[in-house]
Design a protein around this motif. Structure first.
Motif, PDB file in Angstrom:
ATOM      1  N   ARG A 135       4.348  13.979 -24.640  1.00 53.82           N
ATOM      2  CA  ARG A 135       5.564  13.211 -24.888  1.00 53.82           C
ATOM      3  C   ARG A 135       6.222  12.776 -23.584  1.00 53.82           C
ATOM      4  N   MET A 136       6.225  13.661 -22.584  1.00 51.56           N
ATOM      5  CA  MET A 136       6.820  13.298 -21.302  1.00 51.56           C
ATOM      6  C   MET A 136       5.990  12.221 -20.614  1.00 51.56           C
ATOM      7  N   LEU A 137       4.676  12.302 -20.751  1.00 52.83           N
ATOM      8  CA  LEU A 137       3.813  11.266 -20.190  1.00 52.83           C
ATOM      9  C   LEU A 137       4.078   9.929 -20.866  1.00 52.83           C
ATOM     10  N   HIS A 138       4.280   9.940 -22.181  1.00 58.90           N
ATOM     11  CA  HIS A 138       4.591   8.709 -22.916  1.00 58.90           C
ATOM     12  C   HIS A 138       5.904   8.110 -22.419  1.00 58.90           C
ATOM     13  N   LEU A 139       6.905   8.954 -22.209  1.00 54.96           N
ATOM     14  CA  LEU A 139       8.199   8.473 -21.699  1.00 54.96           C
ATOM     15  C   LEU A 139       8.039   7.885 -20.306  1.00 54.96           C
ATOM     16  N   TRP A 140       7.265   8.555 -19.460  1.00 53.04           N
ATOM     17  CA  TRP A 140       7.018   8.062 -18.107  1.00 53.04           C
ATOM     18  C   TRP A 140       6.356   6.688 -18.135  1.00 53.04           C
ATOM     19  N   LYS A 141       5.356   6.542 -18.988  1.00 49.89           N
ATOM     20  CA  LYS A 141       4.650   5.258 -19.071  1.00 49.89           C
ATOM     21  C   LYS A 141       5.574   4.141 -19.551  1.00 49.89           C
ATOM     22  N   SER A 142       6.580   4.491 -20.345  1.00 50.22           N
ATOM     23  CA  SER A 142       7.493   3.471 -20.880  1.00 50.22           C
ATOM     24  C   SER A 142       8.379   2.862 -19.796  1.00 50.22           C
ATOM     25  N   ILE A 143       8.587   3.583 -18.685  1.00 52.75           N
ATOM     26  CA  ILE A 143       9.427   3.053 -17.599  1.00 52.75           C
ATOM     27  C   ILE A 143       8.616   2.741 -16.346  1.00 52.75           C
ATOM     28  N   ARG A 144       7.342   3.107 -16.331  1.00 49.78           N
ATOM     29  CA  ARG A 144       6.555   3.070 -15.102  1.00 49.78           C
ATOM     30  C   ARG A 144       6.476   1.679 -14.474  1.00 49.78           C
ATOM     31  N   ASN A 145       6.249   0.653 -15.269  1.00 58.17           N
ATOM     32  CA  ASN A 145       6.072  -0.685 -14.707  1.00 58.17           C
ATOM     33  C   ASN A 145       7.338  -1.190 -14.023  1.00 58.17           C
ATOM     34  N   VAL A 146       8.490  -0.923 -14.633  1.00 56.25           N
ATOM     35  CA  VAL A 146       9.746  -1.341 -14.012  1.00 56.25           C
ATOM     36  C   VAL A 146      10.008  -0.517 -12.755  1.00 56.25           C
ATOM     37  N   VAL A 147       9.761   0.801 -12.843  1.00 54.00           N
ATOM     38  CA  VAL A 147       9.939   1.672 -11.676  1.00 54.00           C
ATOM     39  C   VAL A 147       9.077   1.181 -10.516  1.00 54.00           C
ATOM     40  N   GLU A 185       0.833  -1.202   0.000  1.00 57.11           N
ATOM     41  CA  GLU A 185       0.000   0.000   0.000  1.00 57.11           C
ATOM     42  C   GLU A 185       0.874   1.260   0.000  1.00 57.11           C
ATOM     43  N   PHE A 186       1.951   1.231   0.776  1.00 54.13           N
ATOM     44  CA  PHE A 186       2.872   2.370   0.821  1.00 54.13           C
ATOM     45  C   PHE A 186       3.493   2.607  -0.554  1.00 54.13           C
ATOM     46  N   ALA A 187       3.983   1.540  -1.175  1.00 54.54           N
ATOM     47  CA  ALA A 187       4.614   1.660  -2.492  1.00 54.54           C
ATOM     48  C   ALA A 187       3.618   2.153  -3.535  1.00 54.54           C
ATOM     49  N   TRP A 188       2.367   1.680  -3.441  1.00 51.76           N
ATOM     50  CA  TRP A 188       1.325   2.112  -4.387  1.00 51.76           C
ATOM     51  C   TRP A 188       1.098   3.616  -4.288  1.00 51.76           C
ATOM     52  N   HIS A 189       0.984   4.121  -3.071  1.00 51.88           N
ATOM     53  CA  HIS A 189       0.746   5.553  -2.891  1.00 51.88           C
ATOM     54  C   HIS A 189       1.987   6.377  -3.252  1.00 51.88           C
ATOM     55  N   ASP A 190       3.158   5.835  -2.995  1.00 48.71           N
ATOM     56  CA  ASP A 190       4.405   6.490  -3.413  1.00 48.71           C
ATOM     57  C   ASP A 190       4.382   6.696  -4.927  1.00 48.71           C
ATOM     58  N   MET A 191       4.027   5.653  -5.661  1.00 50.72           N
ATOM     59  CA  MET A 191       3.971   5.748  -7.112  1.00 50.72           C
ATOM     60  C   MET A 191       2.855   6.700  -7.553  1.00 50.72           C
ATOM     61  N   SER A 192       1.725   6.653  -6.871  1.00 49.59           N
ATOM     62  CA  SER A 192       0.604   7.526  -7.213  1.00 49.59           C
ATOM     63  C   SER A 192       0.980   9.002  -7.066  1.00 49.59           C
ATOM     64  N   PHE A 193       1.806   9.299  -6.080  1.00 52.15           N
ATOM     65  CA  PHE A 193       2.284  10.669  -5.842  1.00 52.15           C
ATOM     66  C   PHE A 193       3.004  11.189  -7.091  1.00 52.15           C
ATOM     67  N   HIS A 194       3.909  10.385  -7.623  1.00 49.63           N
ATOM     68  CA  HIS A 194       4.683  10.810  -8.790  1.00 49.63           C
ATOM     69  C   HIS A 194       3.829  10.788 -10.061  1.00 49.63           C
ATOM     70  N   ASP A 195       2.923   9.811 -10.157  1.00 48.31           N
ATOM     71  CA  ASP A 195       1.982   9.773 -11.290  1.00 48.31           C
ATOM     72  C   ASP A 195       1.183  11.072 -11.376  1.00 48.31           C
TER      73      ASP A 195
END
Length: 253
Positions: free
Chosen positions: A178-190, A158-168
């Protein structure tokens, strides 16, 4: 190539057991079920395999057979092929006929991942600071409250989920396609790396956990100030600390 987290991992038959900095061992044997809601079967399988690659449970050089993975997850081969396509796009595997070879996630790969995140977050935070940020800051403070609640319940996922949601939330607020597309390209690994590193932080002191929460508060304060120099300083500090945490975790000075 040795997985960045394999250096401090031990793999037991009952699951993926991560040896943490304080010497304790915690089990991450599957992707959090709540994180899989709304995903296709191929995306679900990709999440499970991704986690096992990041933790080192599936080692670099290992051959993944479509038939074997389909059997492991009770699926047809079509979703497995979808999963392999996603993982190949992230640079974690190399597709081959009827399967794939695991490339893994080495220390250099993780460092480069942090570099890309740094570039994205510096850009979006500076951009967002030029907008009206009242609604965003309210949402970010609410997310930090949820992170603190997860700390009280010792809920790592839950902590990690909200951490990621903060940056999302910040990336989305930048309104830059374009920046959103770049973010989505690394998001799952991050997100997968974040799950594993959060496990490590929770195994340390309460002060270490609070320091992670405070880093997010500093971002909120910097955005609220609309001071570009302050925002850049906070972003630099955030990622310098994150890399230092990674290096401590793997025993690198």
């Amino acid at each position: 190539m040795v997985s960045a987290f394999f250096i401090f991992s031990r793999i037991w038959q009952s699951g993926v057991k991560i040896k943490l900095m304080n010497g304790s061992v915690h089990v991450i044997d599957q992707y959090p079920a709540a994180w899989l809601r709304g995903l296709s079967r191929g995306e679900e399988i990709a999440c499970e395999i991704r986690l096992r690659i990041v933790t080192g449970a599936i080692a670099p050089g290992e051959v993944l057979s479509e038939n074997r993975i389909a059997g492991d997850y009770g699926s047809s081969r079509s979703p497995v092929r979808d999963a392999f396509k996603l993982l190949a796009g992230e640079g974690l595997i190399r597709p081959e006929r009827m399967g794939a070879v695991v490339l893994g996630l080495g220390l250099q790969d993780v460092e480069e991942l942090y570099d890309v995140r740094h570039l994205i977050e510096r850009f979006v935070q500076l951009r967002v600071s030029r907008f009206e940020t009242g609604a965003l800051l309210k949402r970010l403070r609410h997310i930090v409250d949820k992170m603190e609640l997860a700390v009280r319940h010792r809920d790592i996922a839950e902590f990690a989920w909200h951490d990621m949601s903060f940056h999302d939330a910040i990336v989305a607020e930048a309104r830059h396609a374009r920046m959103l597309h770049l973010w989505k390209s690394i998001r799952n690994v991050v997100m997968t790396v974040m799950l594993v590193t959060t496990e490590d932080v929770f195994a340390r002191t309460d002060e270490a956990i609070e320091a992670v929460v405070n880093k997010h508060r500093l971002i909120i304060h910097a955005l609220e100030s609309k001071d570009g120099s302050r925002i850049e300083e906070v972003v630099r500090g955030y990622f310098a600390d994150s890399l230092a945490t990674l290096y401590r975790s793997i025993g690198r000075s």
